[in-house]
Design a protein around this motif. Structure first.
Motif, PDB file in Angstrom:
ATOM      1  N   LEU A 151      11.839  -3.830   8.113  1.00 57.35           N
ATOM      2  CA  LEU A 151      10.630  -4.586   8.419  1.00 57.35           C
ATOM      3  C   LEU A 151       9.884  -3.968   9.589  1.00 57.35           C
ATOM      4  CD1 LEU A 151       8.720  -7.006   8.184  1.00 57.35           C
ATOM      5  CD2 LEU A 151      10.355  -8.328   9.562  1.00 57.35           C
ATOM      6  N   GLU A 154       7.971  -0.954   8.435  1.00 55.12           N
ATOM      7  CA  GLU A 154       6.767  -1.280   7.675  1.00 55.12           C
ATOM      8  C   GLU A 154       5.672  -1.819   8.591  1.00 55.12           C
ATOM      9  OE1 GLU A 154       6.029  -0.646   4.620  1.00 55.12           O
ATOM     10  OE2 GLU A 154       8.002   0.133   4.076  1.00 55.12           O
ATOM     11  N   GLN A 155       6.073  -2.619   9.590  1.00 55.19           N
ATOM     12  CA  GLN A 155       5.084  -3.154  10.519  1.00 55.19           C
ATOM     13  C   GLN A 155       4.469  -2.052  11.371  1.00 55.19           C
ATOM     14  OE1 GLN A 155       7.548  -6.088  12.464  1.00 55.19           O
ATOM     15  NE2 GLN A 155       6.765  -7.764  11.187  1.00 55.19           N
ATOM     16  N   THR A 156       5.286  -1.047  11.690  1.00 54.49           N
ATOM     17  CA  THR A 156       4.756   0.078  12.464  1.00 54.49           C
ATOM     18  C   THR A 156       3.722   0.856  11.652  1.00 54.49           C
ATOM     19  OG1 THR A 156       6.837   0.290  13.693  1.00 54.49           O
ATOM     20  CG2 THR A 156       5.375   2.187  13.696  1.00 54.49           C
ATOM     21  N   GLY A 158       1.901  -0.416   9.097  1.00 49.92           N
ATOM     22  CA  GLY A 158       0.782  -1.326   9.001  1.00 49.92           C
ATOM     23  C   GLY A 158      -0.211  -1.002   7.912  1.00 49.92           C
ATOM     24  N   ILE A 164       5.012  -5.178   3.677  1.00 58.23           N
ATOM     25  CA  ILE A 164       5.440  -5.962   4.844  1.00 58.23           C
ATOM     26  C   ILE A 164       5.938  -7.328   4.406  1.00 58.23           C
ATOM     27  CG2 ILE A 164       4.633  -7.078   6.954  1.00 58.23           C
ATOM     28  CD1 ILE A 164       2.694  -4.767   7.341  1.00 58.23           C
ATOM     29  N   GLU A 168       9.635  -8.841   4.951  1.00 54.29           N
ATOM     30  CA  GLU A 168       9.847 -10.125   5.643  1.00 54.29           C
ATOM     31  C   GLU A 168      10.729 -11.057   4.807  1.00 54.29           C
ATOM     32  OE1 GLU A 168       5.709 -10.467   8.254  1.00 54.29           O
ATOM     33  OE2 GLU A 168       5.859 -11.394   6.255  1.00 54.29           O
TER      34      GLU A 168
END
Length: 263
Positions: A151, A154-156, A158, A164, A168
């Protein structure tokens, strides 16, 4: 007792798939409550397995003692087979030893197996289930850690909201699975530890009673032998016996062949 264990094993087996409970952020090394219960379990397992081995050893020692006594009585008779005036105590002792070995000991062994050894073995038989659950908890913690890292990656980036969202969801599922197993162990380990009292108390009572019965039976058999022996005369009996044995050994030493070195 059986319903408790059935419930425990069912709860443990469901923990990997039952995702209805809410998640938290714990990992394998961040829960002092679990770490405390795990250490208690480790201590219990060590002591329980040692006690189980000692109950097995005791059973074996009783059997070995009666077998040895019976063999000794037979060899004593063989050793004195050609004595012109055999003593009645020889036959009485052989019969008593045989009865103890073939009647009293099997009776004791049957009671001991059912009331002492089997309950302890059954209790120890549940310990591997808890070890499996603890290992599964560790695997779930590793799964959770991997999901969180995925996660974060993936958030990095963006770049893909769908990726994402899937990451989650993976974290949520992993947290819920881990939390179910974690709470199950925290709740069930103390119940396992407390249950040992309900195993040991009746087994110990049966252990004492079976010992008492066995040794009373043995005493009755030995009383039948004792009536062929001279009555006890007091605290000097041992010294009198030692003197008699010493006199006999002196006669043996007086034989001429015992005074020469034979090569």
């Amino acid at each position: 007792m059986s319903s408790f264990w059935d419930s425990t094993k069912k709860t443990v087996s469901r923990a990997g798939t039952n995702l209805r409970m809410g998640g938290g952020g714990l990992t394998a090394n961040m829960d002092p409550e679990f770490n405390e219960q795990q250490q208690r379990f480790i201590n219990l397992e060590k002591r329980a397995m040692k006690l189980l081995q000692e109950t097995k050893d005791y059973r074996g020692s009783i059997s070995a003692m009666t077998n040895s006594q019976h063999a000794l009585s037979k060899n004593l008779s063989a050793f004195l087979l050609d004595v012109q005036r055999p003593q009645d105590y020889q036959a009485a002792y052989r019969q008593a030893a045989q009865t103890i070995d073939q009647v009293s000991q099997p009776q004791f062994d049957e009671v001991y197996m059912h009331t002492v050894l089997q309950p302890m073995a059954q209790f120890c038989g549940y310990l591997p289930e808890f070890n499996k659950a603890i290992k599964k908890r560790k695997n779930l913690a590793d799964d959770l850690e991997r999901a969180r890292k995925a996660l974060a990656k993936e958030q990095t980036k963006g770049q893909d909201p769908m990726s994402i969202e899937r990451a989650e969801m993976d974290v949520q599922y992993a947290e819920e699975a881990f939390n179910v197993m974690n709470r199950t162990l925290i709740g069930e380990i103390p119940k396992l530890i407390n249950s040992r009292v309900y195993v040991v108390d009746p087994s110990f009572e049966a252990f004492v009673k079976s010992q008492l019965q066995f040794f009373n039976d043995s005493l009755q058999q030995m009383d039948g032998v004792a009536r062929y022996l001279p009555p006890q005369g007091g605290p000097n009996d041992d010294k009198v016996l030692e003197q008699r044995i010493g006199d006999v050994m002196a006669q043996v030493r007086s034989l001429s062949i015992c005074n020469h070195n034979v090569v």
